[in-house]
Design a protein around this motif. Structure first.
Motif, mmCIF file in Angstrom:
data_model
loop_
_atom_site.group_PDB
_atom_site.id
_atom_site.type_symbol
_atom_site.label_atom_id
_atom_site.label_comp_id
_atom_site.label_asym_id
_atom_site.label_seq_id
_atom_site.Cartn_x
_atom_site.Cartn_y
_atom_site.Cartn_z
ATOM 1 N N ASP A 198 44.928 43.115 40.761
ATOM 2 C CA ASP A 198 45.427 42.078 41.656
ATOM 3 C C ASP A 198 46.366 41.121 40.926
ATOM 4 N N ARG A 199 46.018 40.754 39.702
ATOM 5 C CA ARG A 199 46.861 39.824 38.945
ATOM 6 C C ARG A 199 48.200 40.466 38.589
ATOM 7 N N TYR A 246 39.970 34.569 45.699
ATOM 8 C CA TYR A 246 39.593 33.173 45.397
ATOM 9 C C TYR A 246 38.770 32.532 46.519
ATOM 10 N N HIS A 251 51.934 31.234 39.172
ATOM 11 C CA HIS A 251 52.390 30.138 40.021
ATOM 12 C C HIS A 251 53.736 29.594 39.530
ATOM 13 N N ALA A 264 40.307 36.995 39.625
ATOM 14 C CA ALA A 264 40.904 38.169 40.269
ATOM 15 C C ALA A 264 40.944 39.334 39.282
ATOM 16 N N ILE A 281 47.280 36.925 48.466
ATOM 17 C CA ILE A 281 45.973 36.303 48.271
ATOM 18 C C ILE A 281 45.199 36.254 49.585
ATOM 19 N N ASP A 325 46.229 33.915 36.902
ATOM 20 C CA ASP A 325 45.115 34.012 37.850
ATOM 21 C C ASP A 325 45.064 32.815 38.805
ATOM 22 N N PRO A 326 46.056 32.689 39.718
ATOM 23 C CA PRO A 326 47.216 33.552 39.955
ATOM 24 C C PRO A 326 48.467 33.010 39.255
ATOM 25 N N MET A 342 50.254 40.496 41.877
ATOM 26 C CA MET A 342 50.760 39.154 42.187
ATOM 27 C C MET A 342 51.925 38.788 41.281
ATOM 28 N N THR A 343 51.857 39.217 40.029
ATOM 29 C CA THR A 343 52.967 38.953 39.105
ATOM 30 C C THR A 343 54.216 39.708 39.552
ATOM 31 N N ARG A 395 42.979 27.334 41.988
ATOM 32 C CA ARG A 395 41.946 28.223 42.536
ATOM 33 C C ARG A 395 40.976 27.451 43.428
ATOM 34 N N VAL A 406 53.138 35.867 47.091
ATOM 35 C CA VAL A 406 51.845 35.787 46.400
ATOM 36 C C VAL A 406 50.797 35.166 47.314
#
Length: 212
Positions: free
Chosen positions: A57-58, A211, A17, A53, A205, A14-15, A61-62, A184, A201
């Motif tokens: 969404d998570r 965020y 990175h 998130a 976002i 979340d998120p 993003m992954t 975040r 990513v």
């Protein structure tokens, strides 16, 4: 016949990175992993605060982080894949790791299974559901991060049997650590966090106003 070595890497992401990717890469190299499954969690039972998130969404993003050529740090001999094994349950109940690992064992019945986790999380294992079953279902790769070093003496507090302790492997070679809370905060302030997030990513976002 060589047995596949599969690691489950759960978390809020979340998120997701660069620190997550470096951690998985170090574990893959150290333990000759063939596959690392990145699994955003739906509902963590020991965390009262919900992720910032949504799960959708998570998860996306992954996917973006693992498909991005600039953000993907996977070794050539290991595949990084997205998994929905820890998706929100239809009944709204928490995602218990013991249930997730049982499902993983059914999905990979012939594989050697591992769980990739941080030291701070692993040291709370006795609070988890069925901790002894967790150690029977998979071996554990426990990452000792710069701000949270882990020694064998701390593992003694978990009162693990010798056979269980043999299934716990310490990884202390990951020097890059990123605070998700700080990340975040920076994103909320409008900082795109270059170098910490993959461009894909970061773009996601921004496009979805996360965020903020």
């Amino acid at each position: 016949m060589v047995t596949m070595r599969v690691a489950f890497f759960g978390g809020t992401f979340d998120p997701i990175h660069r620190g997550h990717l470096r951690l998985a890469s170090a574990a893959a190299d150290a333990f000759a992993l063939d596959r690392v499954l990145f699994a955003p969690v739906g509902n963590q039972p020991l965390k009262a605060k919900l992720p910032a998130a949504s799960f959708a969404d998570r998860l996306e993003m992954t996917r973006l982080a693992l498909s991005s050529t600039t953000g993907n740090l996977q070794p050539a001999t290991c595949s990084f894949l997205v998994s929905t094994l820890d998706a929100p349950r239809p009944d709204g109940q928490p995602n218990y790791t013991v249930d997730t690992l049982a499902a993983l064992a059914r999905e990979y019945p012939a594989a050697d299974l591992f769980v990739l986790t941080g030291a701070d999380s692993f040291l709370t294992m006795r609070k988890w559901r069925s901790p002894d079953r967790l150690l029977a279902l998979a071996e554990w790769i426990v990452v000792s991060r710069p701000e949270f070093p882990l020694a064998q003496a701390q593992l003694a507090e978990l009162a693990l049997a010798p056979g269980q302790l043999a299934r716990v492997h310490l990884l202390a070679t990951v020097q890059e650590d990123v605070s998700a809370t700080e990340l975040r905060r920076r994103l909320q302030a409008g900082d795109p966090c270059p170098g910490l997030l993959s461009p894909a990513v970061a773009a996601y976002i921004q496009a979805h106003h996360l965020y903020r």
